[in-house]
Design a protein around this motif. Sequence first.
Motif, short mmCIF file in Angstrom:
data_model
loop_
_atom_site.label_atom_id
_atom_site.label_comp_id
_atom_site.label_asym_id
_atom_site.label_seq_id
_atom_site.Cartn_x
_atom_site.Cartn_y
_atom_site.Cartn_z
N THR A 10 15.41 41.96 59.17
CA THR A 10 16.58 42.24 58.34
C THR A 10 16.11 42.79 56.99
N SER A 11 16.72 43.87 56.56
CA SER A 11 16.30 44.47 55.30
C SER A 11 17.44 45.27 54.70
N GLY A 12 17.19 45.81 53.53
CA GLY A 12 18.17 46.65 52.87
C GLY A 12 18.69 46.01 51.60
N ILE A 13 18.69 46.77 50.52
CA ILE A 13 19.24 46.30 49.26
C ILE A 13 20.32 47.29 48.81
N GLY A 14 21.13 46.85 47.87
CA GLY A 14 22.27 47.64 47.45
C GLY A 14 21.95 48.97 46.82
N ALA A 15 20.69 49.23 46.56
CA ALA A 15 20.29 50.50 45.94
C ALA A 15 20.66 51.71 46.79
N TRP A 16 20.97 51.49 48.08
CA TRP A 16 21.34 52.64 48.92
C TRP A 16 22.53 53.40 48.35
N THR A 17 23.35 52.73 47.54
CA THR A 17 24.53 53.40 46.98
C THR A 17 24.14 54.54 46.03
N ARG A 18 22.88 54.56 45.58
CA ARG A 18 22.43 55.62 44.67
C ARG A 18 21.82 56.80 45.42
N ASP A 19 21.80 56.73 46.75
CA ASP A 19 21.23 57.81 47.56
C ASP A 19 22.18 59.01 47.56
N ALA A 20 21.76 60.09 46.95
CA ALA A 20 22.63 61.26 46.80
C ALA A 20 22.60 62.19 48.00
N GLU A 21 21.62 62.04 48.90
CA GLU A 21 21.47 62.96 50.02
C GLU A 21 21.84 62.34 51.36
N HIS A 22 22.17 61.06 51.38
CA HIS A 22 22.58 60.37 52.61
C HIS A 22 21.41 60.09 53.55
N ILE A 23 20.20 60.47 53.18
CA ILE A 23 19.06 60.30 54.08
C ILE A 23 18.62 58.83 54.12
N GLU A 24 18.44 58.22 52.95
CA GLU A 24 18.08 56.80 52.93
C GLU A 24 19.16 55.96 53.59
N LYS A 25 20.40 56.33 53.36
CA LYS A 25 21.53 55.59 53.93
C LYS A 25 21.50 55.66 55.46
N ALA A 26 21.23 56.85 55.99
CA ALA A 26 21.15 57.01 57.44
C ALA A 26 19.98 56.22 58.03
N PHE A 27 18.89 56.15 57.28
CA PHE A 27 17.74 55.34 57.69
C PHE A 27 18.12 53.87 57.76
N LEU A 28 18.80 53.36 56.72
CA LEU A 28 19.12 51.94 56.62
C LEU A 28 20.22 51.52 57.59
N PHE A 29 21.27 52.34 57.70
CA PHE A 29 22.42 51.97 58.52
C PHE A 29 22.17 52.19 60.01
N GLY A 30 21.37 53.21 60.33
CA GLY A 30 21.24 53.59 61.74
C GLY A 30 19.84 53.62 62.29
N GLY A 31 18.98 54.46 61.71
CA GLY A 31 17.68 54.72 62.32
C GLY A 31 16.75 53.53 62.40
N LYS A 32 16.50 52.90 61.26
CA LYS A 32 15.55 51.79 61.23
C LYS A 32 15.98 50.63 62.13
N PRO A 33 17.22 50.12 61.99
CA PRO A 33 17.60 48.98 62.83
C PRO A 33 17.69 49.32 64.31
N ALA A 34 18.09 50.55 64.65
CA ALA A 34 18.15 50.92 66.07
C ALA A 34 16.76 50.87 66.69
N ALA A 35 15.79 51.46 66.00
CA ALA A 35 14.42 51.44 66.52
C ALA A 35 13.87 50.02 66.56
N ALA A 36 14.14 49.23 65.51
CA ALA A 36 13.65 47.85 65.48
C ALA A 36 14.26 47.02 66.60
N GLY A 37 15.55 47.24 66.86
CA GLY A 37 16.20 46.49 67.93
C GLY A 37 15.59 46.77 69.28
N VAL A 38 15.33 48.05 69.55
CA VAL A 38 14.71 48.42 70.83
C VAL A 38 13.29 47.85 70.91
N GLY A 39 12.53 47.99 69.84
CA GLY A 39 11.16 47.46 69.84
C GLY A 39 11.13 45.97 70.05
#
Length: 447
Positions: free
Chosen positions: A179-208
């Motif tokens: 489990t990870s993620g801090i509220g700083a994602w709200t400052r992400d202006a390009e949506h890339i960090e947000k997509a990593f936190l909300f979707g990419g990282k946990p999806a890969a971790a769940g499968v692994g």
Amino acid sequence: MSQAGTRPLPEEVVEKAKQHVLDTFAAMISGAELPPGRAALQFVQAYGGKEVATVVASRIVCGPLEAAFANGVLAHSDETDDSHGPSRSHPGASVVPATFAAGEQFGISGAHFLRAVTLGYDVGPRVTMCMGGPGYQAATHRSTHGTVAAFAAGAAAGCAAGLNAQQFRFLLDYAAQQTSGIGAWTRDAEHIEKAFLFGGKPAAAGVGTAMLIRAGWTGVDDVFSGSDSFFDAYAPRENGVVKADTSQLISGLGERYEITRTNIKKWTVGSPIQAPLDALAGFFRKRSFTADEVQKVVVRIASDEANTVSNREMPDICMQHIIAVMLLDKTVTFVSAHDKARMQDPAVLRQRAKVEVVADPRIDARRPRREAIVELTLADGTQLTEWVRDVRGTAENPMTRDEIVVKARDLMTPVLGSAGCSALIDRLLSLETLGDIRELRQTLQKD
């Protein structure tokens, strides 16, 4: 959790699950054309991996962890994916990619896939609901979205992997450790960090995690209780006492399906903008008027929402810009919501100057509901006011299957073409008939 893969779901839950799967795949496919999606595709193309799992909207076939990561980023490249209000999360962005990658790894059926997806929605949101839901991030500065996604993706992948009860105990322990993620994602202006936190990282971790546990890894038997438990580490405290209603972890489990309480967005823009667009659409139905006849628009939303969408640089999460586009076009499409160049269009800027966003304590009191009060004044003095309490696409005002299909076509046709889009929609809306989820690959790929 261990019985979910073979336990039949009520018909209405199956239908709801298929709608959310369609909506999430549509988000992935449209996301392939956006900066986070392009970055994910470039990464996974270079990284490679054993050819097991499909990366959506591409010809890439790679390892299940890499595919889950890429598809998770694609799913939240934009603001088109679903959201769960009571937990303040976007479950589909992690659950569907994780289930699809694990499903291809283990060759599960379409019915099993739908049950695994439904389990992910049931398990993940309950974790933050225990700790105050939307208030959890404000109290701890940790991300509700990242917390939910870690457990949701893990549960779904574990179901696809066919884990038994003891193995699921270990999986929950590993999900807690990731489990990870801090509220700083709200400052992400390009949506890339947000997509990593909300979707990419946990999806890969769940499968692994599911694959590790299936291979025989062990861990803590009950991470939710005992010394140094998950709640000791993560729950808010008051006077040194942990604030968590742990009964919420299993409240209604197997009876109340959280996927039926998860919102599908009608409009392909940020969640706080949904209600104001509903209000304007209602005004247009009541009376004919042009943008130039509008003198002023006041949008009253919750304080946290105002911080999220007021005068942002990204068009689809900028309230003032999207309201201006709606006034001019009388609708908002995926293309118009993502036309960044239009943010400098003088015609749009003239309308944008009329829009005022106000943080309203009346709406604060209604959180986590996504409500809004919109007050529109015309040049002749006419005033139109609407308090939108039940946003279209929420459990209280759900979209029909046909509406969801229309939205999916808008998102997917520019990428897959009309025929490809129709073929995929037909497949996804009959998922329970698939003998092997791998049969989806051809309809999800792009030349």
